[in-house]
Design an enzyme around this catalytic site. Structure first.
Site, PDB file in Angstrom:
ATOM      1  N   ASP A  64      39.755 -12.587  -1.602  1.00  9.97           N
ATOM      2  CA  ASP A  64      39.644 -10.988  -2.067  1.00  9.97           C
ATOM      3  C   ASP A  64      39.291 -10.746  -3.005  1.00  9.97           C
ATOM      4  O   ASP A  64      38.816 -11.158  -4.407  1.00  9.97           O
ATOM      5  CB  ASP A  64      41.489 -10.271  -1.856  1.00  9.97           C
ATOM      6  CG  ASP A  64      42.161 -10.524  -3.522  1.00  9.97           C
ATOM      7  OD1 ASP A  64      42.266 -11.730  -3.733  1.00  9.97           O
ATOM      8  OD2 ASP A  64      42.561  -9.527  -3.659  1.00  9.97           O
ATOM      9  N   GLU A 120      45.257 -10.815  -4.564  1.00 10.44           N
ATOM     10  CA  GLU A 120      44.961 -10.992  -5.858  1.00 10.44           C
ATOM     11  C   GLU A 120      45.029 -10.276  -6.856  1.00 10.44           C
ATOM     12  O   GLU A 120      46.027  -9.746  -7.714  1.00 10.44           O
ATOM     13  CB  GLU A 120      43.544 -12.238  -6.648  1.00 10.44           C
ATOM     14  CG  GLU A 120      44.130 -12.650  -8.291  1.00 10.44           C
ATOM     15  CD  GLU A 120      43.342 -11.934  -8.985  1.00 10.44           C
ATOM     16  OE1 GLU A 120      43.754 -11.893 -10.221  1.00 10.44           O
ATOM     17  OE2 GLU A 120      42.969 -11.759  -8.384  1.00 10.44           O
TER      18      GLU A 120
END
Length: 485
Positions: A79, A146
């Protein structure tokens, strides 16, 4: 190979990175990029696991002669933080990132680049695809979410991952290997809104906008003393508090872990006080420009007239809003006594947003000492208690403790000396890495973190050094080759 980056080296790394710039991967919207990684594994006939949370684990056997070598995990997250210039018409869910090459740097036209942490994924895929490399048994672990609280690594099933050494590729400075990092938590403070109605007669409404700030990564760049638009809005509210001013809405920031570079406030006031408001706003702008002339020279505070708004906060709600924005901690809170210049604990009020019933203040709290992280949260709880708000802690993740002995660290230092004729710096970082959770999930495992030069992470100025990427990739391949016993 690639239309834009095909001429860059390493070709495979930039090929995979460019492919990722065409796939949505904002935190929480990772299904497409997760499926892309699965398809990669299938195409290369590699063993893989796609977890329910969309984490992807890909495994490749050791090359001949490395069957008994320590098993290596290469780790990064899929991400990215999605932030853009305020005026840019861009949709991260549908549009390819507008990347371009600027000399030795890879940049975008007004958005985050996603080198944090797409470059880790691209390097890992390039290694998996290259059958000419010598290496131990490899596991590539690519996690989700994350950037918004490490949900992916928290949901990781440790039975799907095994190894003796873990190399995290989520650092942003070449020549520096990280051996510890801060822990963190998202602090959510919620203030209930009480509404009231006012007569529109002789009233006018304005939007106050603070913009032009640099923003930045709330961990790595928190020590640069940059202005935070949410905090500035609290100060501006105090400066205009003596006017008969009614607040209708407030908003600021884009991401909890990015320093807020824009905030806005809608207000309604008697028309005869407009001149006073304009004077106070102009004086405030001059004051903050002087204060932040070095760190944020582009800071701007403007007034824009809007349609009259008669539904507004009660005086008490507006006052409590002001108090919270003034009191909530921002910036470095303590500095390390052991490592010169390292922030030990910090707080960033990243986002202020509201709905019909409440205003939410989201802060990223970080510390390499868990008790100090708790102390900052206790202070915010005190603010909540004094203002009638509530507080919740979300996605608490642990710090990564320094280990005095590390085989992979020793190997990296030797390889770096041989390749570049200088010593590899070993340091710590005031940002959250997944290594803290991974050490809990995977047990005693030898870990280190490296990466190429990245500047401006979590901002539209994010840039990736092309030659640094090549050097770090070559270094990583040589490290894998050296891990033989």
């Amino acid at each position: 190979m690639s239309e834009i980056l095909g001429h860059l080296k390493p070709q495979a790394v930039f090929h995979y990175f460019e492919q990722m710039t065409k796939i949505p991967r904002e935190s929480g919207n990772e299904a497409a990029i997760s499926d892309y990684l699965v398809n990669f594994a299938k195409e290369h006939q590699l063993e893989y696991v796609q977890e329910p949370c969309k984490n992807v684990i890909i495994k490749k056997p050791a090359t001949p002669g490395y069957e008994n070598a320590p098993r290596v995990i290469l780790q990064g997250h899929m991400d990215m933080v999605c932030v853009k210039d305020d005026e840019l018409d861009f949709n991260f869910a549908t549009d390819a990132l507008p990347i371009y090459v600027d000399g030795d740097w890879l940049r975008t036209k007004g958005t985050t680049l996603g080198a944090d942490n797409g470059i880790a994924v691209a390097m890992s895929l390039a290694i998996l695809a290259d059958n000419t490399l010598s290496h131990p048994a490899l596991t590539v672990l690519v996690t989700t979410e994350e950037e918004t609280g490490m949900d992916g690594v928290m949901a990781l099933n440790p039975e799907n991952v095994s190894g003796d050494i873990l190399i995290n590729i989520d650092s942003e400075e070449e020549g520096v290997a990280l051996a510890s990092c801060a822990g963190g938590v998202r602090n959510s403070l919620k203030l209930p809104i009480e509404w009231t109605e006012v007569e529109a007669t002789n009233m006018v409404s304005y939007e106050l906008i603070i913009s032009g700030l640099k923003g930045g990564h709330s961990g790595i760049e928190i020590n640069k003393c940059r202005a935070n638009a949410n905090k500035l809005m609290g100060r501006l509210l105090h400066e205009i508090a003596d006017l008969d001013l009614l607040v209708a809405s407030v908003a600021g920031g884009e991401k909890m872990n990015a320093i807020s570079k824009r905030a806005s406030l809608k207000v309604t006031l008697p028309s005869e006080q407009v001149a006073s408001l304009e004077s106070k706003v102009k004086a405030f702008e001059q004051m903050v420009r002087a204060e932040f002339e070095t760190s944020d020279p582009g800071v701007s505070v403007v007034l824009q007239q809007t349609e009259v708004t008669t539904k507004v906060f009660t005086k008490q709600t507006a006052q409590r809003l002001m108090y919270i924005l003034q009191l909530i901690p921002y910036g470095p809170q303590t500095m390390s006594a052991n490592i010169s210049g390292l922030v030990e604990s910090s707080s960033n009020i990243g986002v202020v947003e509201m709905n019909e019933s409440e205003i939410e203040f989201s802060s990223a709290i970080r510390s390499s000492v868990s008790s100090l992280k708790g102390e900052i949260n206790h202070r915010i709880q005190a603010i909540a208690d004094l203002t009638g708000a509530s507080m919740e802690l979300i996605a608490d993740y642990p710090e990564w403790q320094f280990e005095t002995e590390s085989k992979v660290r020793d190997v990296m230092k030797d390889v770096y000396q041989q390749m570049y004729g200088k010593e590899l710096e070993v340091s710590a970082i005031h940002a959250g890495l997944e290594c803290g959770f991974l050490s809990q999930k995977l047990g005693k495992i030898d870990m280190i973190s490296i990466g190429p030069d990245i500047t401006g992470a979590h901002t539209p100025k994010e840039s990736l050094s092309i030659p640094s990427t090549e050097r770090v990739y070559d270094f990583l391949c040589e490290v894998l080759k050296a891990i033989k016993a």
